[in-house]
Write an enzyme that holds these catalytic residues in place. Structure first.
Site, PDB file in Angstrom:
ATOM      1  N   SER A   1      61.486  35.347  30.215  1.00  0.00           N
ATOM      2  CA  SER A   1      60.551  36.483  30.148  1.00  0.00           C
ATOM      3  C   SER A   1      60.638  37.103  28.757  1.00  0.00           C
ATOM      4  O   SER A   1      61.694  37.054  28.110  1.00  0.00           O
ATOM      5  CB  SER A   1      60.941  37.537  31.186  1.00  0.00           C
ATOM      6  OG  SER A   1      60.218  38.739  30.971  1.00  0.00           O
TER       7      SER A   1
ATOM      8  N   TYR B   1      67.421  42.611  35.327  1.00  0.00           N
ATOM      9  CA  TYR B   1      66.412  41.583  35.050  1.00  0.00           C
ATOM     10  C   TYR B   1      66.473  41.140  33.588  1.00  0.00           C
ATOM     11  O   TYR B   1      66.480  39.940  33.288  1.00  0.00           O
ATOM     12  CB  TYR B   1      65.033  42.134  35.387  1.00  0.00           C
ATOM     13  CG  TYR B   1      63.900  41.139  35.258  1.00  0.00           C
ATOM     14  CD1 TYR B   1      63.559  40.298  36.319  1.00  0.00           C
ATOM     15  CD2 TYR B   1      63.166  41.025  34.074  1.00  0.00           C
ATOM     16  CE1 TYR B   1      62.505  39.393  36.203  1.00  0.00           C
ATOM     17  CE2 TYR B   1      62.119  40.122  33.953  1.00  0.00           C
ATOM     18  CZ  TYR B   1      61.788  39.318  35.018  1.00  0.00           C
ATOM     19  OH  TYR B   1      60.753  38.406  34.901  1.00  0.00           O
TER      20      TYR B   1
HETATM   21  N1  LIG Z   1      54.352  37.565  36.553  1.00  0.00           N
HETATM   22  C1  LIG Z   1      54.795  37.965  35.362  1.00  0.00           C
HETATM   23  O1  LIG Z   1      54.154  38.820  34.705  1.00  0.00           O
HETATM   24  C2  LIG Z   1      56.049  37.394  34.764  1.00  0.00           C
HETATM   25  C3  LIG Z   1      56.407  37.762  33.466  1.00  0.00           C
HETATM   26  C4  LIG Z   1      57.545  37.235  32.883  1.00  0.00           C
HETATM   27  C5  LIG Z   1      58.331  36.346  33.589  1.00  0.00           C
HETATM   28  N2  LIG Z   1      57.989  35.984  34.861  1.00  0.00           N
HETATM   29  C6  LIG Z   1      58.858  35.026  35.548  1.00  0.00           C
HETATM   30  O2  LIG Z   1      58.083  33.973  36.069  1.00  0.00           O
HETATM   31  C7  LIG Z   1      58.641  33.522  37.303  1.00  0.00           C
HETATM   32  C8  LIG Z   1      57.612  33.650  38.428  1.00  0.00           C
HETATM   33  O3  LIG Z   1      57.171  34.989  38.498  1.00  0.00           O
HETATM   34  P1  LIG Z   1      56.062  35.458  39.569  1.00  0.00           P
HETATM   35  O4  LIG Z   1      55.387  36.642  38.989  1.00  0.00           O
HETATM   36  O5  LIG Z   1      55.244  34.296  40.007  1.00  0.00           O
HETATM   37  O6  LIG Z   1      57.019  35.970  40.765  1.00  0.00           O
HETATM   38  P2  LIG Z   1      56.757  36.063  42.347  1.00  0.00           P
HETATM   39  O7  LIG Z   1      57.618  37.177  42.861  1.00  0.00           O
HETATM   40  O8  LIG Z   1      55.286  36.106  42.630  1.00  0.00           O
HETATM   41  O9  LIG Z   1      57.325  34.666  42.893  1.00  0.00           O
HETATM   42  C9  LIG Z   1      58.705  34.385  42.863  1.00  0.00           C
HETATM   43  C10 LIG Z   1      59.016  33.415  43.985  1.00  0.00           C
HETATM   44  O10 LIG Z   1      60.426  33.169  43.944  1.00  0.00           O
HETATM   45  C11 LIG Z   1      60.905  33.168  45.290  1.00  0.00           C
HETATM   46  N3  LIG Z   1      62.322  33.497  45.326  1.00  0.00           N
HETATM   47  C12 LIG Z   1      62.888  34.721  45.186  1.00  0.00           C
HETATM   48  N4  LIG Z   1      64.227  34.621  45.333  1.00  0.00           N
HETATM   49  C13 LIG Z   1      64.501  33.309  45.566  1.00  0.00           C
HETATM   50  C14 LIG Z   1      65.690  32.579  45.790  1.00  0.00           C
HETATM   51  N5  LIG Z   1      66.886  33.188  45.862  1.00  0.00           N
HETATM   52  N6  LIG Z   1      65.613  31.246  45.965  1.00  0.00           N
HETATM   53  C15 LIG Z   1      64.402  30.631  45.931  1.00  0.00           C
HETATM   54  N7  LIG Z   1      63.236  31.256  45.751  1.00  0.00           N
HETATM   55  C16 LIG Z   1      63.285  32.591  45.566  1.00  0.00           C
HETATM   56  C17 LIG Z   1      60.038  34.189  46.015  1.00  0.00           C
HETATM   57  O11 LIG Z   1      60.058  33.985  47.425  1.00  0.00           O
HETATM   58  C18 LIG Z   1      58.678  33.944  45.389  1.00  0.00           C
HETATM   59  O12 LIG Z   1      57.916  33.002  46.122  1.00  0.00           O
HETATM   60  C19 LIG Z   1      59.887  34.375  37.531  1.00  0.00           C
HETATM   61  O13 LIG Z   1      61.006  33.698  36.986  1.00  0.00           O
HETATM   62  C20 LIG Z   1      59.584  35.635  36.736  1.00  0.00           C
HETATM   63  O14 LIG Z   1      60.756  36.316  36.366  1.00  0.00           O
HETATM   64  C21 LIG Z   1      56.868  36.503  35.460  1.00  0.00           C
END
Ligand SMILES: NC(=O)c1ccc[n+]([C@@H]2O[C@H](COP(=O)([O-])OP(=O)(O)OC[C@H]3O[C@@H](n4cnc5c(N)ncnc54)[C@H](O)[C@@H]3O)[C@@H](O)[C@H]2O)c1
Length: 256
Positions: free
Chosen positions: A146, A159
Site C-alpha cells: 500500500s 496497517y
Molecule cells: N482498496 C484500496 O484502496 C487499497 C489500497 C491500498 C492497498 N490495498 C490492499 O489491497 C488488498 C485488497 O484490498 P481490498 O480493498 O480488495 O480489501 P477487501 O477488504 O475488499 O478484501 C480483502 C479480502 O481479504 C480477506 N481476508 C481478510 N482476512 C483474511 C485472512 N486472515 N485470510 C484470508 N483472507 C482474509 C477478506 O475476507 C476479503 O475477502 C489488501 O492487501 C489491501 O491492504 C487496498
C-alpha cells in the site's frame, strides 16, 4: 503464450490468489482467468468465495484458508498441488484492509498482532509453503502492499507497519528465492474496490476523482493489469521491486 498439452483456452499455468472473495483479489483472479490462467481463489469468507469462483467458470476454484494460520496455509497449498499438480504464481492480497485502528493509547496488543499476522506474516507463510512448487516452474510472487507503507493518516499504525514490513519482506524474498522465483510488491493508492451495488448506492464525487493527477480514483482493473504483467514472463528482469499504482497521488506536493 500457450503451453503445449494445456486445455483449450488455458495457458497451463496455475495461480493462487489470497483474499479473492471480493475487491482487488477478485479483480486479479478475474483478470488472470481472462489471460488463460487456472486460478485458485482463497479466502476466509467461504460462502462468498465459493459463489464468486462458480461465477468465474471452469478455470476458477475456491479453497478456504486463513493466511495467518500456518496449518491452514500448509493444507491449502497441498490442496492446490493435489488438484493441479503445479503452482506458477502466488498473489498475497489477503489483508485486514481497513487501515484505521484505535488511537495509539487505546490500541491493544491483540489488535496490533492480528493485523501484523494477517497482512505480513500471512505473506511469509504463503511464500514459505509455496516456494518449492514455484521454484520448479520459475514462478513469481506479487505482494499487495500500500502507499500507506510510506505515508500516513492518524491512527493507522498497525496497517502502515504491516505494509512497510511487506515491502521489506518482498526484497528479502526476492534475494532468497532468486533466480528461480521473482518477487515484487504492488502498492495501490485509493482503489474503489467496493461491489457494484455499493458503488451505485454511494457514488464517488467529482472531487474524489479530480484530486488525482490521473483524474480518477483507481479501479481494481488498474491493479490487476499490473499484477498480471509482473507474473508474466515479460517481467523476467523485474524482481525485488515495489510498484506504486495510485494515480500519481504520492507524487503530488500538498501544502495547505
Ligand atoms: N482498496 C484500496 O484502496 C487499497 C489500497 C491500498 C492497498 N490495498 C490492499 O489491497 C488488498 C485488497 O484490498 P481490498 O480493498 O480488495 O480489501 P477487501 O477488504 O475488499 O478484501 C480483502 C479480502 O481479504 C480477506 N481476508 C481478510 N482476512 C483474511 C485472512 N486472515 N485470510 C484470508 N483472507 C482474509 C477478506 O475476507 C476479503 O475477502 C489488501 O492487501 C489491501 O491492504 C487496498
Amino acid at each position: 503464450m500457450e503451453i503445449s498439452g494445456a486445455p483449450p483456452g488455458h495457458n497451463g499455468r496455475v495461480a493462487l490468489v489470497t483474499g479473492a472473495a471480493r475487491g482487488i483479489g477478485l479483480g486479479i483472479a478475474a483478470w488472470l482467468i481472462c489471460e488463460g490462467w487456472q486460478v485458485v481463489l482463497s479466502d476466509v469468507d467461504r460462502p462468498r468465495g465459493a459463489k464468486v469462483a462458480k461465477a468465474l467458470g471452469d478455470n476458477a476454484w475456491f479453497i478456504t484458508m486463513d493466511v495467518a494460520d500456518e496449518a491452514q496455509v500448509s493444507a491449502g497449498v497441498s490442496q492446490v498441488l493435489g488438484q493441479f499438480g503445479r503452482l506458477d504464481a502466488l498473489v498475497c492480497n489477503a489483508a485486514i484492509a481497513n487501515p484505521h485502528n484505535q488511537t495509539l493509547e487505546s490500541l491493544s496488543l491483540a489488535q496490533w498482532n492480528r493485523v501484523l499476522a494477517v497482512n505480513l506474516s500471512g505473506a511469509m507463510l504463503l511464500a514459505k509453503h509455496c516456494a518449492p512448487y514455484l521454484r520448479a516452474h520459475n514462478g513469481a510472487i506479487v505482494n499487495l502492499a500500500s502507499t500507506r507503507a510510506r505515508q500516513s493518516e492518524p491512527d493507522t499504525e498497525a496497517y502502515a507497519a504491516s505494509k512497510g514490513g511487506l515491502v521489506a519482506l518482498t526484497h528479502a524474498l526476492a534475494i532468497s528465492l532468486g533466480p528461480e522465483i521473482r518477487v515484487n510488491a504492488v502498492s495501490p493508492g485509493w482503489i474503489d474496490a467496493r461491489d457494484p451495488s455499493q458503488r451505485r448506492a454511494e457514488p464517488l464525487t467529482e472531487a474524489d476523482h479530480a484530486q488525482h493527477p490521473s483524474g480518477k480514483v483507481g479501479a481494481v482493473e488498474d491493479v490487476a493489469a499490473l499484477v498480471a504483467w509482473l507474473l508474466s514472463r515479460q517481467a523476467a528482469f523485474v524482481t525485488g521491486q515495489e510498484f506504486v499504482v495510485d494515480g500519481g497521488m504520492t507524487r503530488k506536493m500538498i501544502y495547505a
